[in-house]
Design an enzyme around this catalytic site. Structure first.
Site, PDB file in Angstrom:
ATOM      1  N   THR A  12      -9.157  -5.628   3.920  1.00 25.14           N
ATOM      2  CA  THR A  12      -9.011  -4.701   2.792  1.00 25.14           C
ATOM      3  C   THR A  12      -9.933  -5.216   1.698  1.00 25.14           C
ATOM      4  O   THR A  12      -9.822  -6.381   1.304  1.00 25.14           O
ATOM      5  CB  THR A  12      -7.553  -4.687   2.270  1.00 25.14           C
ATOM      6  OG1 THR A  12      -6.669  -4.396   3.346  1.00 25.14           O
ATOM      7  CG2 THR A  12      -7.369  -3.660   1.163  1.00 25.14           C
TER       8      THR A  12
ATOM      9  N   ARG B 108      -8.207   4.235  13.171  1.00 28.83           N
ATOM     10  CA  ARG B 108      -7.290   5.348  13.462  1.00 28.83           C
ATOM     11  C   ARG B 108      -6.765   5.341  14.890  1.00 28.83           C
ATOM     12  O   ARG B 108      -5.651   5.809  15.143  1.00 28.83           O
ATOM     13  CB  ARG B 108      -7.993   6.686  13.193  1.00 28.83           C
ATOM     14  CG  ARG B 108      -8.483   6.874  11.766  1.00 28.83           C
ATOM     15  CD  ARG B 108      -7.352   6.875  10.767  1.00 28.83           C
ATOM     16  NE  ARG B 108      -7.883   7.011   9.411  1.00 28.83           N
ATOM     17  CZ  ARG B 108      -7.178   6.751   8.313  1.00 28.83           C
ATOM     18  NH1 ARG B 108      -5.925   6.321   8.391  1.00 28.83           N
ATOM     19  NH2 ARG B 108      -7.715   6.900   7.127  1.00 28.83           N
TER      20      ARG B 108
ATOM     21  N   GLU C  49      -9.084   3.984  -2.560  1.00 31.89           N
ATOM     22  CA  GLU C  49      -7.840   3.734  -3.275  1.00 31.89           C
ATOM     23  C   GLU C  49      -8.133   2.979  -4.577  1.00 31.89           C
ATOM     24  O   GLU C  49      -9.218   2.441  -4.777  1.00 31.89           O
ATOM     25  CB  GLU C  49      -6.878   2.888  -2.420  1.00 31.89           C
ATOM     26  CG  GLU C  49      -6.646   3.477  -1.031  1.00 31.89           C
ATOM     27  CD  GLU C  49      -5.422   2.921  -0.316  1.00 31.89           C
ATOM     28  OE1 GLU C  49      -4.576   2.278  -0.978  1.00 31.89           O
ATOM     29  OE2 GLU C  49      -5.315   3.150   0.900  1.00 31.89           O
TER      30      GLU C  49
ATOM     31  N   LYS D 239      -4.514  -1.678   9.981  1.00 32.09           N
ATOM     32  CA  LYS D 239      -4.878  -1.815   8.570  1.00 32.09           C
ATOM     33  C   LYS D 239      -5.123  -3.269   8.165  1.00 32.09           C
ATOM     34  O   LYS D 239      -5.749  -3.521   7.145  1.00 32.09           O
ATOM     35  CB  LYS D 239      -3.728  -1.296   7.695  1.00 32.09           C
ATOM     36  CG  LYS D 239      -3.313   0.134   7.990  1.00 32.09           C
ATOM     37  CD  LYS D 239      -4.203   1.088   7.262  1.00 32.09           C
ATOM     38  CE  LYS D 239      -3.652   2.496   7.322  1.00 32.09           C
ATOM     39  NZ  LYS D 239      -4.415   3.389   6.463  1.00 32.09           N
TER      40      LYS D 239
ATOM     41  N   HIS E  25      -3.484  13.920   0.024  1.00 35.38           N
ATOM     42  CA  HIS E  25      -3.714  13.095   1.214  1.00 35.38           C
ATOM     43  C   HIS E  25      -2.525  13.176   2.171  1.00 35.38           C
ATOM     44  O   HIS E  25      -2.701  13.370   3.380  1.00 35.38           O
ATOM     45  CB  HIS E  25      -3.969  11.639   0.816  1.00 35.38           C
ATOM     46  CG  HIS E  25      -4.045  10.704   1.987  1.00 35.38           C
ATOM     47  ND1 HIS E  25      -5.078  10.729   2.902  1.00 35.38           N
ATOM     48  CD2 HIS E  25      -3.188   9.726   2.417  1.00 35.38           C
ATOM     49  CE1 HIS E  25      -4.861   9.794   3.826  1.00 35.38           C
ATOM     50  NE2 HIS E  25      -3.731   9.183   3.559  1.00 35.38           N
TER      51      HIS E  25
ATOM     52  N   GLN F  33      -4.083   2.771  14.959  1.00 35.77           N
ATOM     53  CA  GLN F  33      -2.975   3.293  14.153  1.00 35.77           C
ATOM     54  C   GLN F  33      -2.165   4.327  14.931  1.00 35.77           C
ATOM     55  O   GLN F  33      -0.942   4.304  14.950  1.00 35.77           O
ATOM     56  CB  GLN F  33      -3.544   3.936  12.874  1.00 35.77           C
ATOM     57  CG  GLN F  33      -2.492   4.455  11.905  1.00 35.77           C
ATOM     58  CD  GLN F  33      -3.127   5.020  10.625  1.00 35.77           C
ATOM     59  OE1 GLN F  33      -4.346   5.155  10.525  1.00 35.77           O
ATOM     60  NE2 GLN F  33      -2.297   5.329   9.651  1.00 35.77           N
TER      61      GLN F  33
ATOM     62  N   ASP G  47      -9.194   0.478   1.779  1.00 36.40           N
ATOM     63  CA  ASP G  47      -8.224   0.093   2.808  1.00 36.40           C
ATOM     64  C   ASP G  47      -8.777   0.532   4.168  1.00 36.40           C
ATOM     65  O   ASP G  47      -8.414   1.578   4.692  1.00 36.40           O
ATOM     66  CB  ASP G  47      -6.875   0.772   2.508  1.00 36.40           C
ATOM     67  CG  ASP G  47      -5.834   0.452   3.553  1.00 36.40           C
ATOM     68  OD1 ASP G  47      -5.925  -0.623   4.163  1.00 36.40           O
ATOM     69  OD2 ASP G  47      -4.925   1.284   3.767  1.00 36.40           O
TER      70      ASP G  47
ATOM     71  N   ASP H 247       0.858  -1.184   0.000  1.00 36.16           N
ATOM     72  CA  ASP H 247       0.000   0.000   0.000  1.00 36.16           C
ATOM     73  C   ASP H 247       0.893   1.231   0.000  1.00 36.16           C
ATOM     74  O   ASP H 247       1.788   1.346   0.832  1.00 36.16           O
ATOM     75  CB  ASP H 247      -0.913  -0.014   1.230  1.00 36.16           C
ATOM     76  CG  ASP H 247      -2.033   1.010   1.117  1.00 36.16           C
ATOM     77  OD1 ASP H 247      -2.325   1.454  -0.012  1.00 36.16           O
ATOM     78  OD2 ASP H 247      -2.610   1.363   2.157  1.00 36.16           O
TER      79      ASP H 247
ATOM     80  N   GLU I  30     -10.556   4.082   3.380  1.00 31.53           N
ATOM     81  CA  GLU I  30      -9.632   4.815   2.517  1.00 31.53           C
ATOM     82  C   GLU I  30      -9.949   4.462   1.071  1.00 31.53           C
ATOM     83  O   GLU I  30      -9.925   3.288   0.683  1.00 31.53           O
ATOM     84  CB  GLU I  30      -8.167   4.492   2.858  1.00 31.53           C
ATOM     85  CG  GLU I  30      -7.745   5.091   4.196  1.00 31.53           C
ATOM     86  CD  GLU I  30      -6.253   4.976   4.495  1.00 31.53           C
ATOM     87  OE1 GLU I  30      -5.565   4.127   3.860  1.00 31.53           O
ATOM     88  OE2 GLU I  30      -5.770   5.731   5.369  1.00 31.53           O
TER      89      GLU I  30
ATOM     90  N   GLU J 240     -10.008  12.861   6.952  1.00 29.68           N
ATOM     91  CA  GLU J 240      -9.845  14.123   6.226  1.00 29.68           C
ATOM     92  C   GLU J 240     -11.186  14.849   6.055  1.00 29.68           C
ATOM     93  O   GLU J 240     -11.266  16.062   6.230  1.00 29.68           O
ATOM     94  CB  GLU J 240      -9.229  13.856   4.852  1.00 29.68           C
ATOM     95  CG  GLU J 240      -7.785  13.403   4.908  1.00 29.68           C
ATOM     96  CD  GLU J 240      -7.359  12.841   3.563  1.00 29.68           C
ATOM     97  OE1 GLU J 240      -6.767  13.584   2.768  1.00 29.68           O
ATOM     98  OE2 GLU J 240      -7.625  11.647   3.320  1.00 29.68           O
TER      99      GLU J 240
HETATM  100 CA    CA Z   1      -4.028   3.100   2.696  1.00 26.55          CA
END
Ligand code: CA
Length: 418
Positions: free
Chosen positions: A253, A233, A197, A249, A130, A236, A229, A123, A195, A364
């Protein structure tokens, strides 16, 4: 073959997937309109051999890997042959009684399964917007971009075994978190995020010790899929220093079931953003690698789903501004002699645009909780709640002389922790 107006899957797309009809073995087909063309049935009837011999029953498999290993010339000859059969200008198909009934299956009749046995999963972190947003939130007093960011495509190795196909439920993960500088606690994540992607699937492998030059990337990249993904948080935040993402993560996925080939994307390759400062020689390519791909994310709460409310569009962006291209990601990943294996997945990293509303994650969109989203059922969201469904869509075009080529969707609903 009639294709409904506005379908993601016109004759120019022909993405590959693995499907299973109740009581039958999994096999490979291409999407055409609302149908699937069963490539295994065509091969059994000897209709796919126009471009040279294919391995026996290469489409009668539960994954695309044996076909992907064959390389670009095989992919192109099958694509050309399938196009010819679907156009049917020589009445090959119409003159074979019963073939259409055997080889064309309605998509609504089948279950789509993971199209590829995923090899390694990398990844990246290739969106400038971002990376800048995350840097601004995590390091408000410093430079938002780390010093290496404009010189190499930053990435980490993810967990291939947790890659699942669209529709698979997403179980809220447990993990270790720290709140307000207190002691670590273990429990369900309270900061679950998505996320947005796009991921590339590797086809032909490369040899260990032999870096793949950037201009040879098309020999190794078969096609691409949408990727979610999923990220926790709070997990993380506590675990990521000093070695990067790990359990925040790796719980799941999701990818879309149809692999759109590089050949189908041909009309939609465009020049990427200017890279300043100029990148090192091994990362320079003469061809255009950015993709003009419109992306959209929707969120539906459980209450919205139950009330039949339409899912809320929470983000709209485009892949073309991605700073690092897949060719650069591939060249960089193998620059130390690491090899590519069939089925490797290279995900772009969160795709964010320049404005709120074009961001590809909740962290975000809500700016880490400062601006919660308001949903049509009146509820607020900073992070994802149990029962929420996130769906992502992607469409290239239409462009002059080329119809829209769509990716279908990747969808997942959050289910409570056990
Ligand atoms: Ca990612």
């Amino acid at each position: 073959m009639p294709v409904p107006e506005g379908s993601d899957f016109p004759l120019q797309n022909l993405p590959y997937g693995v499907f299973r009809r109740a009581g039958e073995p999994a096999r490979i087909g291409v999407a055409i309109g609302d149908h699937i063309l069963d490539l295994d049935a065509l091969q059994r009837d000897g209709l796919l051999e126009a471009g040279g011999r294919l391995p026996e029953a290469v489409f009668g498999r539960g994954s695309l890997n044996p076909f992907l290993t064959l390389g670009r010339s095989a992919w192109q000859s099958v694509r050309a042959r399938v196009t010819e059969l679907l156009e049917d200008r020589n009445h090959t198909v119409r003159d074979l009684p019963g073939l259409a009934g055997r080889a064309l299956i309605e998509q609504s009749e089948v279950e789509m399964i993971l199209p590829v046995e995923i090899g390694d999963y990398v990844d990246f972190y290739s969106s400038l917007e971002h990376a800048s947003n995350m840097g601004a939130m995590l390091r408000p007093d410093g430079d938002p971009l780390p010093p290496n960011w404009r010189h190499l495509p930053v990435g980490y190795h993810g967990r291939a075994g947790s890659v699942v196909v669209s529709g698979t439920p997403v179980v809220r993960p447990w993990g270790q978190t720290v709140r307000d500088n207190g002691p670590p606690a273990f429990g369900p994540s309270g900061m679950l995020d998505f996320e947005l992607e796009v991921g590339f699937i590797a086809g032909a492998p490369s040899a260990l010790g032999a870096p793949v030059p950037i201009e040879e990337a098309p020999e190794h990249i078969f096609g691409c899929v949408l990727v979610n993904d999923w990220s926790a948080r709070d997990i993380q935040r506590w675990e990521y220093a000093p070695l990067g993402p790990f359990l925040a993560k790796s719980f799941v996925t999701s990818i879309s079931p149809w692999v759109v080939t590089l050949d189908a994307l041909g009309p939609y390759f465009v020049p990427g953003p200017e890279q300043k400062p100029p990148v090192l020689e091994y990362l320079r390519s003469d061809r255009d690698w950015a993709i003009d791909l419109d992306l959209e994310v929707t969120l539906a709460s459980q209450a919205m789903t139950e009330q039949g409310l339409e899912a809320e569009i929470i983000s709209n962006t485009n892949l073309r501004t991605l700073y690092w291209s897949v060719a650069q990601q591939l060249a960089h990943s193998t620059s130390n002699g690491a090899r590519v294996r069939t089925g490797d997945l290279f995900a772009s990293g969160t795709v964010s645009g320049p404005r709120p509303g074009t961001y590809g994650s909740m962290i975000e969109l809500t700016w880490s909780g400062e601006r919660p989203l308001v949903l049509p059922d009146g509820s607020h969201r900073t992070w994802l709640e149990d029962g929420d469904t996130i769906a992502m869509h992607g469409v290239c075009g239409p462009a002059e002389g080329a119809p829209a080529v769509g990716f279908g969707e990747v969808r997942g609903a959050i289910v409570p922790s056990p």
